[in-house]
Design an enzyme around this catalytic site. Structure first.
Site, PDB file in Angstrom:
ATOM      1  CD  GLU A 121     -29.121   9.233  53.894  1.00 56.56           C
ATOM      2  OE1 GLU A 121     -29.289  10.194  54.793  1.00 56.56           O
ATOM      3  OE2 GLU A 121     -29.168   9.236  52.591  1.00 56.56           O
ATOM      4  CD  GLU A 141     -25.642  12.405  51.560  1.00 58.59           C
ATOM      5  OE1 GLU A 141     -26.250  11.626  51.648  1.00 58.59           O
ATOM      6  OE2 GLU A 141     -24.602  12.591  52.258  1.00 58.59           O
TER       7      GLU A 141
END
Length: 267
Positions: A121, A141
């Site tokens: 990210e 995640e």
């Protein structure tokens, strides 16, 4: 200022922000995120710094994402925030979800190893990505009961074809540097030993261009994506206004006509 979890230095016009938690594969926790925000703010506010390079310490990881050990050991911090509604944390990596932070100076990610979860990210929040050939990237995640909430679920489908992005996110699998390049997620793959020097090559090529032109180009490209083409063409942009009438706007054609290298001053 002094930093505990990152290093910040400047060489000429280039600022270097280096995550320095190799014992945690450069995973970030709230104190490190706050330092990252402070470093990026220092870069944005420094009129003499025109390009930034973000990287990690060591040869294993750029950033392995959120420091899950810290999260597990300090879960009370999140519960307190949820109960009070107060939020004092910085965005992951300082910039991933901070919509108030506007930096139109170019930022290059020198990915020297794993860029997983928040690490990917953070890299995607940069403008150019140079990656080591041994690196792996992904948004794992869901495998630990989380989501890529630092922009990953939104940026990845904007960087690569939708089905490929969904495949990565729903399976939470990692992909190789080569696959990331084939998808258009990164700009260049090089051996580990060349990652930083290649990022510097990109930075120095950017520095050959007028800084106000570069910043206007970055702002207009990103903000224009939010609009249909006809609207994007007609909109007014703050960095374009700074460029119009600048000394550098006159210097470019003048240097060309005089057959010399332009002397950019950023004004």
């Amino acid at each position: 200022m002094a930093y505990e979890f990152i290093n910040y230095e400047k060489k000429g016009r280039i600022a270097y922000i280096t995550i320095n938690r190799p014992e945690r594969l450069n995973a970030l926790h709230p104190p490190a995120n706050l330092e990252m925000k402070e470093a990026f703010t220092a870069f944005e506010n420094d009129q003499d710094a025109w390009v930034a390079i973000v990287t990690g310490t060591g040869d294993r990881a750029f950033c392995a994402g959120n420091d899950l050990r810290y999260t597990a050991e300090n879960w009370g911090e999140r519960e307190k925030e949820a109960a009070t509604g107060a939020r004092t944390r910085a965005a992951f990596g300082g910039i991933t979800t901070d919509m108030d932070f506007k930096c139109w100076k170019p930022i290059i990610a020198a990915v020297n190893g794993y860029a997983l979860g928040g690490g990917l990210e953070l890299a995607m929040a940069c403008d150019i990505i140079v990656i080591a050939d041994h690196a792996e990237v992904g948004l794992p995640e869901p495998r630990v009961g989380l989501i890529a909430g630092a922009g990953g679920v939104h940026r990845l489908p904007r960087h690569v074809p939708l089905k490929r992005a969904m495949g990565m996110m729903l399976t939470a699998r990692r992909i190789s540097a080569q696959e990331a390049y084939d998808l258009g997620l990164v700009n260049e793959i090089v051996p580990l030993s060349e990652v930083l020097t290649t990022a510097e090559k990109w930075a120095n090529e950017i520095l050959e261009a007028a800084p106000l032109s570069v910043r206007a180009s970055k702002q207009m490209a990103y903000e224009g994506l939010d609009w249909p083409l006809s609207n994007a063409l007609q909109r007014k942009y703050s960095e374009e206004n700074k460029f119009l009438g600048s000394a550098d706007m006159r210097e470019g054609p003048l240097a060309f006509s005089e057959k010399r290298k332009p002397n950019w001053i950023g004004a």
